[in-house]
Design an enzyme around this catalytic site. Structure first.
Site, mmCIF file in Angstrom:
data_model
loop_
_atom_site.group_PDB
_atom_site.id
_atom_site.type_symbol
_atom_site.label_atom_id
_atom_site.label_comp_id
_atom_site.label_asym_id
_atom_site.label_seq_id
_atom_site.Cartn_x
_atom_site.Cartn_y
_atom_site.Cartn_z
ATOM 1 C CG ASP A 28 -7.492 -1.771 -0.016
ATOM 2 O OD1 ASP A 28 -7.224 -1.486 1.122
ATOM 3 O OD2 ASP A 28 -8.194 -0.780 -0.792
ATOM 4 C CD GLU B 233 -3.783 -1.211 3.118
ATOM 5 O OE1 GLU B 233 -3.122 -0.492 2.272
ATOM 6 O OE2 GLU B 233 -5.146 -0.744 2.992
ATOM 7 C CG ASP C 267 -11.803 0.392 -3.407
ATOM 8 O OD1 ASP C 267 -11.436 1.050 -2.286
ATOM 9 O OD2 ASP C 267 -12.691 0.947 -4.104
#
Length: 176
Positions: free
Chosen positions: A12, A71, A143
């Site tokens: 991420d 992502e 996160d």
């Protein structure tokens, strides 16, 4: 049909906090190997990007994942924020590629849909499902849970591809 265990790292990306999550997935079940975040709270943008690259390279060396997922950038109204996030994502992609990993990319809505059934789920809903699916307790940085969610999404997608390929008589979808 036998699906071997595979180690997957989910990333991420962020300019201040880059989450990572490493899972091992086998026969539709996953277990967490590691999760956390690379925090770059101080320094210039180039210094923070270098820190992300170095720490991610060390994590890849330590956990030796076979596959990676990251992502996609969510473009919001703040163009400057999106540009810096894109730089952090680019550094992460380079570190993954330098390790020889193929990288799958997932939009935030795909991850939310895969884990919660809704592409509009809130972060806390996603975090809750990560904890349920991996049988985790206690607090976790968002996160890190987002990175685990990305890895879980990839495990789900690769499992579905393996099952559909097997049903197609070993042929891969989209090929004659």
């Amino acid at each position: 049909m036998s699906i071997a265990a595979v180690r997957i790292i989910g990333i991420d990306p962020g300019s201040r906090h880059t989450g990572y999550g490493v899972i091992e997935s086998e026969r539709g079940r996953a277990r967490m190997i590691a999760a956390g975040r690379i925090s770059t709270a101080s320094g210039t943008v180039p210094q923070r990007l270098l820190q992300i690259q170095r720490e991610l390279a060390a994590l890849l060396h330590e956990f030796t994942p076979a596959e990676a997922a990251i992502e996609e950038v969510f473009v919001n109204r703040n163009v400057q924020t999106a540009l810096v996030l894109g730089q952090a994502r680019g550094v992460a992609l380079c570190a993954l590629a330098q390790s020889g990993l193929d990288v799958a990319e997932y939009a935030p809505t795909q991850v939310k849909l895969a884990l919660t059934g809704s592409g509009r789920a809130e972060k806390l809903q996603v975090q809750h499902m990560v904890k349920v699916l991996l049988n985790l307790q206690g607090a976790m940085a968002v996160d890190a849970s987002d990175a685990l969610a990305i890895a879980l999404t990839h495990a789900q997608v690769r499992g579905m591809k393996a099952r559909t390929d097997a049903l197609a008589g070993g042929k891969r979808w989209g090929r004659a």
